[in-house]
Design a protein around this motif. Sequence first.
Motif, PDB file in Angstrom:
ATOM      1  N   GLU A  44       0.837  -1.207   0.000  1.00  0.00           N
ATOM      2  CA  GLU A  44       0.000   0.000   0.000  1.00  0.00           C
ATOM      3  C   GLU A  44       0.868   1.252   0.000  1.00  0.00           C
ATOM      4  O   GLU A  44       1.925   1.277   0.639  1.00  0.00           O
ATOM      5  CB  GLU A  44      -0.887   0.027   1.267  1.00  0.00           C
ATOM      6  N   PRO A  45       0.407   2.310  -0.693  1.00  0.00           N
ATOM      7  CA  PRO A  45       1.185   3.556  -0.692  1.00  0.00           C
ATOM      8  C   PRO A  45       1.224   4.188   0.694  1.00  0.00           C
ATOM      9  O   PRO A  45       0.270   4.091   1.461  1.00  0.00           O
ATOM     10  CB  PRO A  45       0.424   4.459  -1.675  1.00  0.00           C
ATOM     11  N   ASP A  50      -3.297  14.116   3.910  1.00  0.00           N
ATOM     12  CA  ASP A  50      -4.220  13.869   2.798  1.00  0.00           C
ATOM     13  C   ASP A  50      -3.490  13.353   1.563  1.00  0.00           C
ATOM     14  O   ASP A  50      -4.110  13.037   0.549  1.00  0.00           O
ATOM     15  CB  ASP A  50      -4.920  15.193   2.398  1.00  0.00           C
ATOM     16  N   PHE A  51      -2.142  13.332   1.643  1.00  0.00           N
ATOM     17  CA  PHE A  51      -1.354  13.034   0.450  1.00  0.00           C
ATOM     18  C   PHE A  51      -1.049  11.538   0.328  1.00  0.00           C
ATOM     19  O   PHE A  51      -0.540  10.912   1.266  1.00  0.00           O
ATOM     20  CB  PHE A  51      -0.041  13.836   0.501  1.00  0.00           C
ATOM     21  N   ILE A  52      -1.386  10.983  -0.828  1.00  0.00           N
ATOM     22  CA  ILE A  52      -1.127   9.549  -1.071  1.00  0.00           C
ATOM     23  C   ILE A  52       0.090   9.436  -1.988  1.00  0.00           C
ATOM     24  O   ILE A  52       0.104  10.005  -3.082  1.00  0.00           O
ATOM     25  CB  ILE A  52      -2.353   8.871  -1.718  1.00  0.00           C
ATOM     26  N   GLU A  53       1.098   8.714  -1.556  1.00  0.00           N
ATOM     27  CA  GLU A  53       2.372   8.621  -2.310  1.00  0.00           C
ATOM     28  C   GLU A  53       2.213   7.643  -3.479  1.00  0.00           C
ATOM     29  O   GLU A  53       2.758   6.544  -3.484  1.00  0.00           O
ATOM     30  CB  GLU A  53       3.501   8.143  -1.373  1.00  0.00           C
ATOM     31  N   GLY A  58      -1.133  11.950  -7.849  1.00  0.00           N
ATOM     32  CA  GLY A  58      -0.467  13.255  -7.824  1.00  0.00           C
ATOM     33  C   GLY A  58       0.932  13.250  -7.226  1.00  0.00           C
ATOM     34  O   GLY A  58       1.615  14.273  -7.229  1.00  0.00           O
ATOM     35  N   SER A  59       1.392  12.130  -6.708  1.00  0.00           N
ATOM     36  CA  SER A  59       2.760  12.062  -6.176  1.00  0.00           C
ATOM     37  C   SER A  59       3.762  11.946  -7.334  1.00  0.00           C
ATOM     38  O   SER A  59       3.401  11.491  -8.434  1.00  0.00           O
ATOM     39  CB  SER A  59       2.877  10.851  -5.249  1.00  0.00           C
ATOM     40  N   SER A  60       5.021  12.348  -7.093  1.00  0.00           N
ATOM     41  CA  SER A  60       6.028  12.205  -8.159  1.00  0.00           C
ATOM     42  C   SER A  60       6.533  10.765  -8.249  1.00  0.00           C
ATOM     43  O   SER A  60       7.172  10.382  -9.228  1.00  0.00           O
ATOM     44  CB  SER A  60       7.195  13.158  -7.910  1.00  0.00           C
ATOM     45  N   VAL A  61       6.293   9.994  -7.203  1.00  0.00           N
ATOM     46  CA  VAL A  61       6.775   8.597  -7.184  1.00  0.00           C
ATOM     47  C   VAL A  61       5.713   7.667  -6.597  1.00  0.00           C
ATOM     48  O   VAL A  61       4.853   8.102  -5.834  1.00  0.00           O
ATOM     49  CB  VAL A  61       8.055   8.449  -6.313  1.00  0.00           C
TER      50      VAL A  61
END
Length: 249
Positions: A44-45, A50-53, A58-61
């Motif tokens: 799982e990321p 609120d940010f999902i990797e 929307g994450s860079s990786v």
Amino acid sequence: MLASISHKGHSYKIDFSKPLDISISLRGDNKNPMAWYLQHPEIEPVIDGDFIEKVSKGSSVNFNSIWFNPHAHATHTECVGHISSELNTIQQHLKTFFFKAELISLEPQQKGDNLVFTKKQISEKLKNIDTEALVIRTLPNYIGKISKDHSHTNWPYIEEDAMILIRELGIKHFLTDQPSVDKEKDDGKLLAHRAFWDYPKNTRFDATITELIYVPNKIEDGEYFLNLQPASFENDAAPCKPVLYKIID
Ligand SMILES: N[C@@H](CC(=O)c1ccccc1NC=O)C(=O)O
């Protein structure tokens, strides 16, 4: 890529461009194999507020954390640390990674409520008593093994005297497609594990057991070179990618 190998007075040729992978890949859903009453692994990321990797979010990786248990979920290699009270890790004890191996296919025998691999079966089937590694493929062999839930199935296991024979032949590395070399529910006896490592009397620290492999049917019984490559974990067991190489001549 061809390699010529001199080993114990014999010459062999193998082709590194033709690996025969006998591992099961690990995945984060219920198609992963399972044992020992655990649920499937999680991949799982990482979530930061609120940010999902995850690139698609929307994450860079992509930045996943993975939860799994080597004994329950993965093709894994274990050392005597699996049954010893003191810490023994696979990283400490497995120092070389190429071995002469023999693959045999065996149909376990019914004994009462159990399915077992016997000393007689192994001694009759094994061609090269000089082998360093022994790989047993259970018959019948079927693709469903790569996503089987083994819990409460009372899988086939190696009888203690069969494992003593394997040890007495000097076989250092044993590989099986079952979750354990021992009976699932054995009140903690672990007779085959103890016999293989000769623990605690005369412990073979450099000997390993690899469980939850899958040997596709296209790979024939016979002699191979084995690359046994567990990940570098300071743990009794680590996920592993065993790979066979056919001997060309
Ligand atoms: N067969 C043992 C249990 C056992 O081996 C085990 C139990 C839970 C989680 C992992 C186990 N063995 C893993 O290799 C017993 O019945 O006591």
